[in-house]
Design an enzyme around this catalytic site. Structure first.
Site, PDB file in Angstrom:
ATOM      1  N   CYS A 126      35.139  20.361  31.327  1.00 16.59           N
ATOM      2  CA  CYS A 126      34.895  20.320  30.566  1.00 16.59           C
ATOM      3  C   CYS A 126      33.835  20.568  29.969  1.00 16.59           C
ATOM      4  O   CYS A 126      33.000  20.286  29.247  1.00 16.59           O
ATOM      5  CB  CYS A 126      34.992  18.999  29.894  1.00 16.59           C
ATOM      6  SG  CYS A 126      34.153  17.473  31.495  1.00 16.59           S
ATOM      7  N   HIS A 151      22.103  19.523  24.804  1.00 15.38           N
ATOM      8  CA  HIS A 151      22.656  18.351  24.529  1.00 15.38           C
ATOM      9  C   HIS A 151      22.974  18.927  22.931  1.00 15.38           C
ATOM     10  O   HIS A 151      23.927  18.689  21.850  1.00 15.38           O
ATOM     11  CB  HIS A 151      22.460  16.984  24.438  1.00 15.38           C
ATOM     12  CG  HIS A 151      23.501  17.441  25.712  1.00 15.38           C
ATOM     13  ND1 HIS A 151      22.455  16.580  26.466  1.00 15.38           N
ATOM     14  CD2 HIS A 151      24.947  16.739  26.224  1.00 15.38           C
ATOM     15  CE1 HIS A 151      23.816  16.446  28.040  1.00 15.38           C
ATOM     16  NE2 HIS A 151      24.472  16.324  27.333  1.00 15.38           N
TER      17      HIS A 151
HETATM   18  C1  PEP Z   1      28.692  18.487  31.206  1.00 15.79           C
HETATM   19  O1  PEP Z   1      27.975  17.846  31.515  1.00 15.79           O
HETATM   20  O2  PEP Z   1      29.500  19.938  31.823  1.00 15.79           O
HETATM   21  C2  PEP Z   1      29.002  17.941  30.471  1.00 15.79           C
HETATM   22  C3  PEP Z   1      30.809  18.429  29.705  1.00 15.79           C
HETATM   23  O3  PEP Z   1      29.163  16.037  30.372  1.00 15.79           O
HETATM   24  P1  PEP Z   1      27.645  16.761  28.849  1.00 15.79           P
HETATM   25  O4  PEP Z   1      27.024  17.987  29.084  1.00 15.79           O
HETATM   26  O5  PEP Z   1      27.728  15.652  28.022  1.00 15.79           O
HETATM   27  O6  PEP Z   1      26.576  16.076  30.317  1.00 15.79           O
END
Ligand code: PEP
Ligand code: MG
Length: 578
Positions: A508, A194
């Site tokens: 996403c 993240h």
């Molecule tokens: C994912 O897991 O691909 C996602 C879009 O959510 P995050 O990166 O916030 O876990």
């Protein structure tokens, strides 16, 4: 002397600046004896850390509501008592004053001694109290490290510097970029963490997993960070600086070329229309996304509001934030994802269990929300109130089972009823969708499609769970492979089932905005992509070069490919028309 250190690129771009080293105080215990002159200051530091730890506990107590407060409250009270134990503090003070221990070393020695005493006890209850001692002392250690690192952070806010650190949490990163840091170089970490996602969204070039970086660099060294090649050039030579100037020129020119695609629709080379949405975590992202011409906000990560907030944001705080996002989107649909705390998104909120044995497989996303109903209901009410200002979709993270989504829908409907009774105008219908990021949800997607209005594939997490490779573990960098045939087969399955069920499906995860994945995602049948605003123009450009017909025809062969290399070869063939 010019030297080059290499690591993994985590956020693109180049930066030239002076090195600011942040030593990882929290990882090293200094065992050297304390000079006489520093003894009293060290005692004061220890006492300061106890005070901070007590404040943390009080804050945590304040944040707990309902059943959780009853369950966890007891532990907190027991820990708070330990923090107030005069004998513990007196013995630590004595170790510093008489034994010339540093505070962190005294804490560690005391912890080891006490845990050994408890371990020797016959009574299992008393034995388990040893764990509490460990937790309490860890809390004080972390408060001690925070005291140190907040001083370092102040130093680190000199404009025009490159932060060199062991690792950086998402919460720290936002603070650093707004204080003039040009780039981040970390000794560990992964490009799918993240922190890396946030660095890309903040335009902060970032390298991770750079070996021996803290040992090899000195404060004030001039360094050139290359976030594409994954290199740090220390004491760059004339040719490096020339390269940097060329990069500045080229990126300006490429930016101008791509800028012409702003506001355009997205079509493949053979004229198939695609929809590009934006991922956003800050209100500024919305403004930027609109300027680029997006079909909507495909993922708004609400947890960043919680991470940036001191304590839990209230219903009104959240309502104001979501309403501004909805208004900012100017009538485009906004997908608000409910809280996805847990795993690596844990700092600051106080909601997440401090010591889960395996947080990525633990209480995160909807699992946490359904256990903290007060917090969840507050969020849902805020979202529903914001939905009067424009089209809002509710997206639920970390869904494993359709039953979780059914439960969320029940809660949403109950919240809507309460709000209407209280005189709020709440729309009649809500679209509630599920993130598909747990393999079980992907494999059993037909059940999910029965209860979801739409799907959003979280390929970042799906990849880590399919490959059993932690997205934040730099040791596993090469294993974490979103184009692994096993991941692609799951993506194709989910996209295919959603199309049959005539429900929208968007991807996403990070690969949605990665031009090197454009062709493979088109081949798998994806039509809705959601990515950081920064990625939109380059991805629109890459997608517009794809021949969808040829790529779709290639899909069966792609899905039979035994490994990634075969997939790359097949795609290269399709792109060059072979
Ligand atoms: C994912 O897991 O691909 C996602 C879009 O959510 P995050 O990166 O916030 O876990
Ligand atoms: Mg996810």
């Amino acid at each position: 002397m010019r030297r080059v250190l290499t690591g993994n690129p985590a956020a693109p771009g180049m930066a030239l600046g002076r090195v600011r080293l942040e030593q990882p105080a929290r990882f090293s215990i200094d065992n050297t004896p304390l000079p006489d002159a520093e003894v009293e200051a060290e005692v004061a530091r220890l006492e300061g850390a106890f005070t901070l730890a007590r404040e943390d506990m009080a804050e945590l107590r304040r944040k707990l509501h309902g059943a959780l407060a009853r369950e966890v409250g007891e532990f907190i009270d027991a820990h708070a008592q330990l923090l107030d134990d005069p004998e513990l503090i007196a013995s630590l003070r004595a170790m510093i004053r008489k034994g010339h221990y540093r505070a962190s070393a005294a804490l560690k020695a005391q912890r080891d001694r006490l845990v050994a005493v408890f371990d020797d006890m016959d009574d299992p209850y008393l034995r388990s109290r040893g764990e509490d001692v460990g937790h309490v002392i860890a809390r004080v250690q972390s408060a001690l490290a925070r005291q140190t690192s907040s001083e370092e952070k102040k130093l680190a806010t000199r404009v025009g510097e490159i932060l060199v650190t062991e690792s950086v949490a998402p919460g720290e990163l936002a603070h650093l970029s707004s204080h003039g840091i040009l780039a981040v170089v970390a000794g560990s970490g992964s490009s799918y963490s993240h922190s890396a996602i946030l660095a890309r969204s903040l335009h902060l070039p970032m390298l991770v997993n750079v070996e021996r970086v803290l040992e090899d660099l000195r404060d004030g060294d001039l360094a050139l960070v290359d976030g594409v090649r994954g290199e740090v050039v220390v004491h760059p030579a004339a040719q490096d600086l020339a390269q940097y100037r060329t990069w500045q020129r080229d990126s300006l020119r490429e930016g101008q070329r791509l800028a012409q695609l702003a506001g355009a629709e997205t079509y493949t080379r053979d004229g198939h229309k695609l929809r590009l949405f934006a991922n956003a975590e800050r209100p500024e992202d919305i403004e930027r996304a609109r300027g680029l011409g997006v079909a909507g906000i495909g993922l708004y990560r609400t947890e960043f509001l919680f991470l940036a907030h001191d304590g839990l944001p209230s219903e009104d705080d959240q309502f104001a934030a979501y309403r501004d996002v909805v208004l900012g989107a100017g009538g485009l649909p906004v997908t608000l994802r409910t809280l996805d705390l847990g795993a690596d998104k844990a700092d600051g909120s106080g909601l997440v269990m401090a010591s889960e044995p395996n947080p990525a497989l633990g209480v995160r996303g909807v699992r946490l929300s359904l256990r903290q109903l007060d917090v969840f209901v507050t969020q849902l009410r805020a979202i529903l109130r914001a939905s009067c200002y424009g089209p809002v979709r509710i997206l639920v993270p970390m869904v494993t089972d359709a039953a979780e989504l059914v439960e969320v829908r029940r809660l949403v409907e109950a919240c809507a009823r309460d709000l209407r009774t209280a005189g709020h105008e709440i729309p009649d219908q809500f679209e509630i969708g599920a993130m598909v990021e747990v393999p079980a949800a992907a494999l059993n997607v037909r059940a999910l499609l029965e209860v979801a209005d739409f799907l959003a594939i979280g390929s970042n997490d799906l990849t880590q769970y399919v490959l059993a490779a932690d997205r934040n573990n730099d040791q596993l960098g090469t294993l974490y492979q979103p184009a692994h045939p096993a991941v692609l087969r799951l993506l194709a399955w989910v996209i295919g089932r959603a199309r049959i069920a005539r429900k929208p499906v968007c991807l996403c995860g990070e690969i949605a905005g990665d031009p090197t994945f454009a062709a493979v995602l088109i081949a798998l049948g994806l039509e809705d992509f959601s990515m950081l605003p920064d990625r939109i123009l380059a991805q629109r450009d890459a997608l517009s070069r794809c021949d969808r017909g040829a790529l779709r025809a290639l899909a069966p062969r792609l899905l039979r490919a035994p490994d990634h290399a075969t997939i790359v070869k097949l795609l290269e063939g399709a792109q060059s028309g072979k």
